[in-house]
Design an enzyme around this catalytic site. Structure first.
Site, PDB file in Angstrom:
ATOM      1  N   SER A   2       0.841  -1.193   0.000  1.00  6.71           N
ATOM      2  CA  SER A   2       0.000   0.000   0.000  1.00  6.71           C
ATOM      3  C   SER A   2       0.883   1.254   0.000  1.00  6.71           C
ATOM      4  O   SER A   2       1.691   1.424  -0.905  1.00  6.71           O
ATOM      5  CB  SER A   2      -0.970  -0.062   1.181  1.00  6.71           C
ATOM      6  N   MET A   3       0.786   2.128   0.985  1.00  8.94           N
ATOM      7  CA  MET A   3       1.664   3.286   1.026  1.00  8.94           C
ATOM      8  C   MET A   3       3.127   2.878   0.923  1.00  8.94           C
ATOM      9  O   MET A   3       3.942   3.553   0.288  1.00  8.94           O
ATOM     10  CB  MET A   3       1.445   4.072   2.316  1.00  8.94           C
TER      11      MET A   3
END
Length: 273
Positions: A101-102
């Site tokens: 994700s991030m």
């Protein structure tokens, strides 16, 4: 079940943690970048699993766990700058980056910096998980403005995504500890814009994505092919945005396949740029 792993911080850096006993003879390293609101401990169990003999490290962002009293970075580019400096000491052997994700965007930006200054040769593979390619307008569909939500709505979003920590957020005390990091990570992700220019990655890239991920589609993940001149592979898994917690054995098997070449090559390649 794997035994609980004891974390060790590199003595000269609060940014980097490893789990389990030191492995100075490990043929390769896996460096993990956590998701928004995540911490190095998310990868604790990986330190005790068979990952083709690789030593597992994880990045510890400011503002959580052992760094809870530290301020958050102003933006994702500053965070990537800081991590790049801290990682230089780990690039003495073949390395694979894994970001979820991030963390996929952070790992990508760190690798861009290493590529620009000729130090990316040690990083043989970038695995980007649960994240659309940087050039996509909506890297995380439905999460725009998440950092502006009130606490209840932010917790509801985390539960919808299936975050492993979401259940803890029913406890008000845990919210006060955990939500500030989540909120600020969403802020820097949603304001992130890739900088123009700089060399295209030469590193092989593999994108992992859950087939039921409502935030990141298979097409968004597949667009990572445009981020590198190296080979690109797309792998899909059953599950949603946090498929790696739902089906860890599938994920670790795929990671072993990525890591195996890094653990069997001539280590002299790690010094090439």
């Amino acid at each position: 079940m794997a035994p609980r792993q004891v974390a060790a911080t590199r003595p000269d850096s609060p940014w980097l943690r490893t789990f389990g006993p030191p492995r100075p003879a490990a043929p390769a390293r896996l460096v993990c970048f956590p998701h928004a609101g995540g911490a190095a401990s998310y990868f604790r169990d990986w330190g005790g699993r068979d990952l083709a003999g690789a030593e597992v490290w994880a990045v510890q962002y400011p503002g959580r766990e052992s760094r809870i009293r530290e301020g958050f970075p102003p933006d994702l580019h500053t965070l990537a700058d800081q991590i790049t400096e801290e990682l230089r000491g780990l690039l003495d052997r073949p390395t694979v980056f894994f970001g979820h994700s991030m963390g996929a965007v952070v790992g990508y930006e760190v690798l861009r910096r290493l590529t620009a200054d000729g130090r990316a040769g040690a990083v043989l593979h970038l695995v980007v998980s649960g994240c659309g390619a940087p050039q996509r307008v909506r890297p995380f569909a439905g999460q725009e403005g998440a950092h502006l939500l009130d606490d209840d709505r932010l917790v509801a979003l985390l539960k919808e995504l299936g975050s492993g920590n979401a259940g803890l957020l029913d406890d008000p005390d845990m919210r006060s500890v955990f939500l500030p990091a989540v909120r600020d990570d969403y802020r820097i992700v949603q304001s992130y814009v890739p900088r123009a220019g700089g060399p295209l990655l030469r590193t092989d890239v593999t994108a992992f994505v859950g087939r039921q991920d409502e935030a990141v589609g298979v097409g968004d993940a597949g667009a990572w092919a445009g981020a590198t001149r190296g080979r690109f592979t797309l792998r899909t898994f059953p599950g949603g945005h946090f498929y790696l917690g739902e089906h860890p054995d599938h994920v670790l098997h795929a990671l072993r396949e990525v890591l195996r070449p890094a653990t069997t090559i001539d280590t002299g390649r790690a010094d090439e740029s």
